[in-house]
Design a protein around this motif. Structure first.
Motif, PDB file in Angstrom:
ATOM      1  N   GLY A   1     -17.270  12.521   8.975  1.00 25.00           N
ATOM      2  CA  GLY A   1     -18.606  12.485   8.390  1.00 25.00           C
ATOM      3  C   GLY A   1     -19.050  11.067   8.075  1.00 25.00           C
ATOM      4  O   GLY A   1     -19.479  10.777   6.957  1.00 25.00           O
ATOM      5  N   LEU A   2     -18.962  10.180   9.065  1.00 27.94           N
ATOM      6  CA  LEU A   2     -19.257   8.765   8.855  1.00 27.94           C
ATOM      7  C   LEU A   2     -20.559   8.555   8.099  1.00 27.94           C
ATOM      8  O   LEU A   2     -21.574   9.210   8.369  1.00 27.94           O
ATOM      9  N   GLN A   3     -20.492   7.610   7.154  1.00 28.97           N
ATOM     10  CA  GLN A   3     -21.671   7.234   6.386  1.00 28.97           C
ATOM     11  C   GLN A   3     -21.871   5.727   6.514  1.00 28.97           C
ATOM     12  O   GLN A   3     -20.929   4.986   6.783  1.00 28.97           O
ATOM     13  N   ALA A   4     -23.088   5.285   6.280  1.00 26.60           N
ATOM     14  CA  ALA A   4     -23.411   3.869   6.406  1.00 26.60           C
ATOM     15  C   ALA A   4     -22.502   3.008   5.525  1.00 26.60           C
ATOM     16  O   ALA A   4     -22.090   1.912   5.919  1.00 26.60           O
ATOM     17  N   GLU A   5     -22.156   3.511   4.349  1.00 28.82           N
ATOM     18  CA  GLU A   5     -21.334   2.727   3.415  1.00 28.82           C
ATOM     19  C   GLU A   5     -19.889   2.571   3.871  1.00 28.82           C
ATOM     20  O   GLU A   5     -19.140   1.792   3.287  1.00 28.82           O
ATOM     21  N   ASP A   6     -19.500   3.305   4.926  1.00 24.64           N
ATOM     22  CA  ASP A   6     -18.138   3.171   5.441  1.00 24.64           C
ATOM     23  C   ASP A   6     -17.991   1.927   6.302  1.00 24.64           C
ATOM     24  O   ASP A   6     -16.868   1.540   6.641  1.00 24.64           O
ATOM     25  N   GLU A   7     -19.103   1.314   6.677  1.00 22.95           N
ATOM     26  CA  GLU A   7     -19.053   0.118   7.513  1.00 22.95           C
ATOM     27  C   GLU A   7     -18.345  -0.987   6.745  1.00 22.95           C
ATOM     28  O   GLU A   7     -18.802  -1.424   5.683  1.00 22.95           O
ATOM     29  N   ALA A   8     -17.211  -1.441   7.279  1.00 22.15           N
ATOM     30  CA  ALA A   8     -16.342  -2.387   6.579  1.00 22.15           C
ATOM     31  C   ALA A   8     -15.187  -2.754   7.503  1.00 22.15           C
ATOM     32  O   ALA A   8     -15.091  -2.250   8.624  1.00 22.15           O
ATOM     33  N   ASP A   9     -14.324  -3.634   7.021  1.00 22.19           N
ATOM     34  CA  ASP A   9     -13.065  -3.925   7.701  1.00 22.19           C
ATOM     35  C   ASP A   9     -11.976  -3.044   7.107  1.00 22.19           C
ATOM     36  O   ASP A   9     -11.950  -2.828   5.886  1.00 22.19           O
ATOM     37  N   TYR A  10     -11.090  -2.569   7.964  1.00 16.99           N
ATOM     38  CA  TYR A  10      -9.994  -1.717   7.526  1.00 16.99           C
ATOM     39  C   TYR A  10      -8.665  -2.322   7.957  1.00 16.99           C
ATOM     40  O   TYR A  10      -8.516  -2.758   9.104  1.00 16.99           O
ATOM     41  N   TYR A  11      -7.709  -2.326   7.034  1.00 13.05           N
ATOM     42  CA  TYR A  11      -6.394  -2.893   7.294  1.00 13.05           C
ATOM     43  C   TYR A  11      -5.319  -1.866   6.983  1.00 13.05           C
ATOM     44  O   TYR A  11      -5.381  -1.191   5.947  1.00 13.05           O
ATOM     45  N   CYS A  12      -4.318  -1.783   7.854  1.00 14.72           N
ATOM     46  CA  CYS A  12      -3.139  -1.010   7.532  1.00 14.72           C
ATOM     47  C   CYS A  12      -2.059  -1.970   7.028  1.00 14.72           C
ATOM     48  O   CYS A  12      -2.126  -3.186   7.260  1.00 14.72           O
ATOM     49  N   SER A  13      -1.081  -1.408   6.342  1.00 14.06           N
ATOM     50  CA  SER A  13       0.036  -2.196   5.843  1.00 14.06           C
ATOM     51  C   SER A  13       1.267  -1.305   5.781  1.00 14.06           C
ATOM     52  O   SER A  13       1.150  -0.085   5.613  1.00 14.06           O
ATOM     53  N   SER A  14       2.428  -1.897   5.917  1.00  8.25           N
ATOM     54  CA  SER A  14       3.668  -1.146   5.858  1.00  8.25           C
ATOM     55  C   SER A  14       4.760  -1.928   5.135  1.00  8.25           C
ATOM     56  O   SER A  14       4.797  -3.165   5.185  1.00  8.25           O
ATOM     57  N   TYR A  15       5.628  -1.185   4.494  1.00  5.51           N
ATOM     58  CA  TYR A  15       6.877  -1.742   3.979  1.00  5.51           C
ATOM     59  C   TYR A  15       7.761  -2.034   5.200  1.00  5.51           C
ATOM     60  O   TYR A  15       7.643  -1.369   6.230  1.00  5.51           O
ATOM     61  N   THR A  16       8.636  -3.044   5.089  1.00  4.65           N
ATOM     62  CA  THR A  16       9.497  -3.375   6.222  1.00  4.65           C
ATOM     63  C   THR A  16      10.982  -3.314   5.823  1.00  4.65           C
ATOM     64  O   THR A  16      11.323  -3.327   4.650  1.00  4.65           O
ATOM     65  N   ASP A  17      11.823  -3.350   6.833  1.00  6.46           N
ATOM     66  CA  ASP A  17      13.258  -3.212   6.571  1.00  6.46           C
ATOM     67  C   ASP A  17      13.885  -4.484   6.000  1.00  6.46           C
ATOM     68  O   ASP A  17      15.074  -4.483   5.673  1.00  6.46           O
ATOM     69  N   ILE A  18      13.117  -5.548   5.886  1.00 11.64           N
ATOM     70  CA  ILE A  18      13.625  -6.747   5.211  1.00 11.64           C
ATOM     71  C   ILE A  18      12.950  -6.901   3.849  1.00 11.64           C
ATOM     72  O   ILE A  18      12.859  -7.985   3.290  1.00 11.64           O
ATOM     73  N   ASN A  19      12.465  -5.749   3.335  1.00  9.29           N
ATOM     74  CA  ASN A  19      11.946  -5.703   1.971  1.00  9.29           C
ATOM     75  C   ASN A  19      10.719  -6.595   1.782  1.00  9.29           C
ATOM     76  O   ASN A  19      10.545  -7.208   0.724  1.00  9.29           O
ATOM     77  N   THR A  20       9.903  -6.672   2.821  1.00  6.72           N
ATOM     78  CA  THR A  20       8.626  -7.376   2.726  1.00  6.72           C
ATOM     79  C   THR A  20       7.516  -6.390   3.065  1.00  6.72           C
ATOM     80  O   THR A  20       7.771  -5.200   3.231  1.00  6.72           O
ATOM     81  N   ARG A  21       6.323  -6.860   3.134  1.00 10.33           N
ATOM     82  CA  ARG A  21       5.197  -6.057   3.588  1.00 10.33           C
ATOM     83  C   ARG A  21       4.557  -6.772   4.779  1.00 10.33           C
ATOM     84  O   ARG A  21       4.647  -7.974   4.914  1.00 10.33           O
TER      85      ARG A  21
END
Lengths: 110, 117
Positions: free
Chosen positions: A79-99
């Motif tokens: 249900g896309l809305q005009a206010e959804d226009e933005a940058d999106y970033y994913c992130s993950s925990y890693t096996d060396i205890n960083t992000r």
């Protein structure tokens, strides 16, 4: 610590659904259920939209959902809305205890 | 309401040092893991560092390891980032963020660091 891979841009019309992918490795996305997604409007701080692959924080619209299969996580906005226009970033925990973050995806609402 | 306010940024010459601060309120700071994340102008988010609630367990991105030091003062509800040997590529807006369930749940407004001669 290579960045996760996201498409540079996606677009959709109001009311439609879009999906943004986030590909990593077994050392990050594939190895842990600690993938999160962030929305960032121009000149603003990022905002958490999804945590632990598919959990929505309080106050985030249920139009936002997350999932994961293997080394790839996905964010779907329905249900896309005009206010959804933005940058999106994913992130993950890693096996060396960083992000690690993805490179970001610019969502354009047509 | 959670509030994170960064300060200490500004213009510094290459090779110089700067210490960022992040003042926290609205939650029990001494129970929270904390992070620094940066964003170069026009670029994406890059994770920089994390510290555990008791001040141990500091980890860093390879790009800043050996130059940056994360620390905290739980009595003052304040997080720090000591940045030494600064380079032009360290120019960015620096955000502090609170960790909750391995996600960055709350963010400050950001503080600009510019490294230039």
């Amino acid at each position: 610590q290579s960045a996760l891979t996201q498409p540079a841009s996606v677009s959709g019309s109001p009311g439609q659904s879009i999906t943004i992918s986030c590909t990593g490795t077994s050392s990050d996305v594939g190895g842990y259920n600690y993938v999160s997604w962030y929305q960032q409007h121009p000149g603003k701080a990022p905002k958490l939209m999804i945590s632990e692959v598919s959990n929505r924080p309080s106050g985030v619209s249920n139009r936002f959902s997350g999932s994961k299969s293997g080394n790839t996580a996905s964010l779907t906005i329905s249900g896309l809305q005009a206010e959804d226009e933005a940058d999106y970033y994913c992130s993950s925990y890693t096996d060396i205890n960083t992000r690690v973050f993805g490179g970001g995806t610019r969502l354009t609402v047509l | 309401e959670v509030h994170l306010v960064e300060s200490g940024g500004g213009l510094v010459q290459p090779g110089g040092s700067l210490r960022l601060s992040c003042s926290a309120s609205g939650f029990t700071f001494s129970n929270a893991w904390m992070h620094w994340v940066r964003q170069a102008p026009g670029k994406g988010l890059v994770w920089v560092s994390r510290i555990y609630s008791d001040g141990t367990g500091a980890t860093y991105a390879d790009s800043v390891k050996g130059r940056f030091t994360i620390s905290r003062d739980n009595a003052k509800n304040t997080l720090y980032l000591q940045m030494n040997s600064l380079r032009a590529e360290d120019t960015a807006v620096y955000y502090c963020a609170r960790d909750l369930a391995y996600s960055l749940h709350d963010w400050g407004q950001g503080n600009l660091v510019t490294v230039s001669s």
